[in-house]
Design a protein around this motif. Structure first.
Motif, PDB file in Angstrom:
ATOM      1  N   PHE A   1      -1.192 -10.706  -4.110  1.00 37.66           N
ATOM      2  CA  PHE A   1      -0.805 -10.996  -5.493  1.00 37.66           C
ATOM      3  C   PHE A   1      -1.390  -9.958  -6.441  1.00 37.66           C
ATOM      4  O   PHE A   1      -0.703  -9.466  -7.358  1.00 37.66           O
ATOM      5  CB  PHE A   1      -1.274 -12.396  -5.886  1.00 37.66           C
ATOM      6  CG  PHE A   1      -0.903 -12.780  -7.298  1.00 37.66           C
ATOM      7  CD1 PHE A   1       0.412 -13.072  -7.626  1.00 37.66           C
ATOM      8  CD2 PHE A   1      -1.870 -12.840  -8.295  1.00 37.66           C
ATOM      9  CE1 PHE A   1       0.759 -13.414  -8.927  1.00 37.66           C
ATOM     10  CE2 PHE A   1      -1.528 -13.180  -9.597  1.00 37.66           C
ATOM     11  CZ  PHE A   1      -0.210 -13.475  -9.908  1.00 37.66           C
ATOM     12  N   TRP A   2      -2.644  -9.565  -6.222  1.00 40.73           N
ATOM     13  CA  TRP A   2      -3.288  -8.553  -7.065  1.00 40.73           C
ATOM     14  C   TRP A   2      -2.565  -7.210  -6.946  1.00 40.73           C
ATOM     15  O   TRP A   2      -2.312  -6.530  -7.949  1.00 40.73           O
ATOM     16  CB  TRP A   2      -4.753  -8.400  -6.663  1.00 40.73           C
ATOM     17  CG  TRP A   2      -5.491  -7.393  -7.489  1.00 40.73           C
ATOM     18  CD1 TRP A   2      -6.078  -7.585  -8.704  1.00 40.73           C
ATOM     19  CD2 TRP A   2      -5.725  -6.019  -7.152  1.00 40.73           C
ATOM     20  NE1 TRP A   2      -6.657  -6.424  -9.150  1.00 40.73           N
ATOM     21  CE2 TRP A   2      -6.447  -5.449  -8.227  1.00 40.73           C
ATOM     22  CE3 TRP A   2      -5.383  -5.225  -6.063  1.00 40.73           C
ATOM     23  CZ2 TRP A   2      -6.844  -4.104  -8.220  1.00 40.73           C
ATOM     24  CZ3 TRP A   2      -5.772  -3.897  -6.058  1.00 40.73           C
ATOM     25  CH2 TRP A   2      -6.491  -3.348  -7.123  1.00 40.73           C
ATOM     26  N   LEU A   3      -2.199  -6.839  -5.716  1.00 44.93           N
ATOM     27  CA  LEU A   3      -1.471  -5.588  -5.525  1.00 44.93           C
ATOM     28  C   LEU A   3      -0.109  -5.638  -6.222  1.00 44.93           C
ATOM     29  O   LEU A   3       0.324  -4.647  -6.824  1.00 44.93           O
ATOM     30  CB  LEU A   3      -1.279  -5.320  -4.031  1.00 44.93           C
ATOM     31  CG  LEU A   3      -2.520  -4.836  -3.271  1.00 44.93           C
ATOM     32  CD1 LEU A   3      -2.271  -4.868  -1.768  1.00 44.93           C
ATOM     33  CD2 LEU A   3      -2.929  -3.437  -3.716  1.00 44.93           C
TER      34      LEU A   3
ATOM     35  N   ILE B   1       1.109  -2.916  -9.041  1.00 45.90           N
ATOM     36  CA  ILE B   1       2.351  -2.163  -8.861  1.00 45.90           C
ATOM     37  C   ILE B   1       3.333  -2.485  -9.970  1.00 45.90           C
ATOM     38  O   ILE B   1       4.051  -1.608 -10.470  1.00 45.90           O
ATOM     39  CB  ILE B   1       2.960  -2.476  -7.475  1.00 45.90           C
ATOM     40  CG1 ILE B   1       2.057  -1.906  -6.375  1.00 45.90           C
ATOM     41  CG2 ILE B   1       4.369  -1.904  -7.353  1.00 45.90           C
ATOM     42  CD1 ILE B   1       2.402  -2.388  -4.985  1.00 45.90           C
ATOM     43  N   GLY B   2       3.366  -3.755 -10.394  1.00 46.26           N
ATOM     44  CA  GLY B   2       4.238  -4.151 -11.486  1.00 46.26           C
ATOM     45  C   GLY B   2       3.939  -3.405 -12.770  1.00 46.26           C
ATOM     46  O   GLY B   2       4.840  -3.002 -13.510  1.00 46.26           O
TER      47      GLY B   2
ATOM     48  N   LEU C   1       0.838  -1.200   0.000  1.00 48.70           N
ATOM     49  CA  LEU C   1       0.000   0.000   0.000  1.00 48.70           C
ATOM     50  C   LEU C   1       0.874   1.252   0.000  1.00 48.70           C
ATOM     51  O   LEU C   1       0.560   2.239  -0.691  1.00 48.70           O
ATOM     52  CB  LEU C   1      -0.926  -0.002   1.226  1.00 48.70           C
ATOM     53  CG  LEU C   1      -1.992  -1.097   1.264  1.00 48.70           C
ATOM     54  CD1 LEU C   1      -2.787  -1.014   2.561  1.00 48.70           C
ATOM     55  CD2 LEU C   1      -2.927  -1.003   0.064  1.00 48.70           C
ATOM     56  N   SER C   2       1.962   1.222   0.740  1.00 48.87           N
ATOM     57  CA  SER C   2       2.886   2.356   0.768  1.00 48.87           C
ATOM     58  C   SER C   2       3.519   2.569  -0.602  1.00 48.87           C
ATOM     59  O   SER C   2       3.659   3.699  -1.072  1.00 48.87           O
ATOM     60  CB  SER C   2       3.981   2.125   1.810  1.00 48.87           C
ATOM     61  OG  SER C   2       3.453   2.060   3.102  1.00 48.87           O
TER      62      SER C   2
ATOM     63  N   ASP D   1     -12.722  -6.274  -7.183  1.00 52.30           N
ATOM     64  CA  ASP D   1     -13.811  -7.200  -6.886  1.00 52.30           C
ATOM     65  C   ASP D   1     -13.375  -8.145  -5.771  1.00 52.30           C
ATOM     66  O   ASP D   1     -12.595  -9.067  -5.995  1.00 52.30           O
ATOM     67  CB  ASP D   1     -14.182  -7.982  -8.149  1.00 52.30           C
ATOM     68  CG  ASP D   1     -15.406  -8.860  -7.944  1.00 52.30           C
ATOM     69  OD1 ASP D   1     -15.846  -9.002  -6.781  1.00 52.30           O
ATOM     70  OD2 ASP D   1     -15.915  -9.416  -8.933  1.00 52.30           O
ATOM     71  N   LYS D   2     -13.875  -7.914  -4.583  1.00 54.21           N
ATOM     72  CA  LYS D   2     -13.443  -8.718  -3.431  1.00 54.21           C
ATOM     73  C   LYS D   2     -13.884 -10.173  -3.541  1.00 54.21           C
ATOM     74  O   LYS D   2     -13.273 -11.057  -2.955  1.00 54.21           O
ATOM     75  CB  LYS D   2     -13.974  -8.092  -2.140  1.00 54.21           C
ATOM     76  CG  LYS D   2     -13.405  -6.697  -1.856  1.00 54.21           C
ATOM     77  CD  LYS D   2     -13.945  -6.123  -0.574  1.00 54.21           C
ATOM     78  CE  LYS D   2     -13.314  -4.773  -0.247  1.00 54.21           C
ATOM     79  NZ  LYS D   2     -13.597  -3.758  -1.283  1.00 54.21           N
ATOM     80  N   ASP D   3     -14.958 -10.429  -4.301  1.00 53.90           N
ATOM     81  CA  ASP D   3     -15.404 -11.810  -4.479  1.00 53.90           C
ATOM     82  C   ASP D   3     -14.406 -12.619  -5.303  1.00 53.90           C
ATOM     83  O   ASP D   3     -14.347 -13.846  -5.177  1.00 53.90           O
ATOM     84  CB  ASP D   3     -16.776 -11.835  -5.160  1.00 53.90           C
ATOM     85  CG  ASP D   3     -17.861 -11.275  -4.256  1.00 53.90           C
ATOM     86  OD1 ASP D   3     -17.700 -11.375  -3.027  1.00 53.90           O
ATOM     87  OD2 ASP D   3     -18.855 -10.733  -4.774  1.00 53.90           O
TER      88      ASP D   3
END
Length: 275
Positions: free
Chosen positions: A262-264, A268-269, A235-236, A250-252
């Motif tokens: 992994f999504w983050l 970021i990638g 997040l930082s 989509d949290k589902d």
């Protein structure tokens, strides 16, 4: 340890002679209550002398950051000497690629600011090399420092600064402690500028939006203690690179904590690739 001291900046040096000019310049005082490592403090800076080698550096970083576990988004910087085949003794470099000679792993400290010195890659070895690499600097701590430090802060706030202490014309066997202190002392102004820039970045990524999202994700998902640290770092990093909120997802489709991480990483990638 002085409980009233809460430094934002953490400097790691392997040798006392590397630390001496920094202790003097920043008016740091030794904390005599800390025994495993020599630790020097003022209100904003903590400097730890780890000892030579990868294991000592990794232990020094882990121990010190555990002492100050409550510090949000700490700045971590490894400052020391390095060798190179033909770079002039005394030249200063900010490291943009770190390779561990034993594991062959490489790390790329992200630069989101314009450094006030030259950049270079470095190879970290377990013993002094007889032959200098013509392409990269060489030291004995950088990879262990970085690999450990990223567990405690955002990668944008973690960097290595190296001063050339030896080369093919003046090999490592000629290095003297007094000379090392003088080489580091010659660059304290540049070091101070870098630390100020990293402190500015640390403040940018400590905004309320990040904290709110962090708490919301902890309520919805089960993150282990280690994963909580990884989440905070990601997040930082997003905030540092974009200065914008993390996009809705989509949290589902992300039922587990590791799916969120992994999504983050993917998001970021994409940003770092485009940069």
């Amino acid at each position: 340890m002085n409980q009233l001291t809460s430094p934002q900046i953490f400097i790691y040096a392997a040798l006392p002679c590397e630390a001496k000019p920094l202790v003097e310049h920043f008016n740091l005082k030794k904390d005599t209550t800390v025994q495993p490592f020599a630790v020097y403090l003022n209100q904003n800076i903590c400097l730890t002398v780890s000892g030579l080698g990868k294991s000592a550096m990794a232990a020094g970083v882990a121990y010190t950051q555990a002492l100050f576990a409550s510090v949000e988004n700490p700045v971590l910087v490894n400052i020391g000497i390095a060798g190179h085949k033909d770079h002039a003794i005394g030249n200063l470099f900010l490291i943009d690629k770190i390779t561990d000679a034993d594991s062959a792993k490489s790390y790329y400290p992200p630069l989101v600011f314009t450094p006030s010195c030259a950049k270079a890659g470095i190879q970290t070895v377990s013993r002094t090399l007889l032959n200098y690499d013509p392409h990269t600097l060489c030291d004995m701590e950088a990879s262990a420092f970085y690999e450990t430090a990223v567990r405690f802060s955002s990668a944008e706030l973690i960097h290595c600064l190296k001063v050339i202490s030896d080369n093919e014309s003046s090999p490592a066997g000629n290095i003297q402690a007094k000379q090392v202190a003088e080489l580091i002392a010659a660059h304290v102004a540049t070091i101070e500028t870098l630390l100020k820039e990293l402190s500015r970045l640390a403040k940018l990524i400590s905004g309320p939006e990040e904290s709110v999202l962090f708490e919301q994700l902890l309520e919805r998902y089960h993150f282990t203690v280690s994963e909580q640290g990884q989440l905070k770092n990601r997040l930082s990093r997003w905030t540092t690179l974009t200065n914008a909120p993390v996009p809705e997802f989509d949290k589902d489709r992300l039922p587990k904590a590791k799916d969120v991480l992994f999504w983050l990483d993917q998001q970021i990638g994409k940003l770092e690739f485009s940069l």
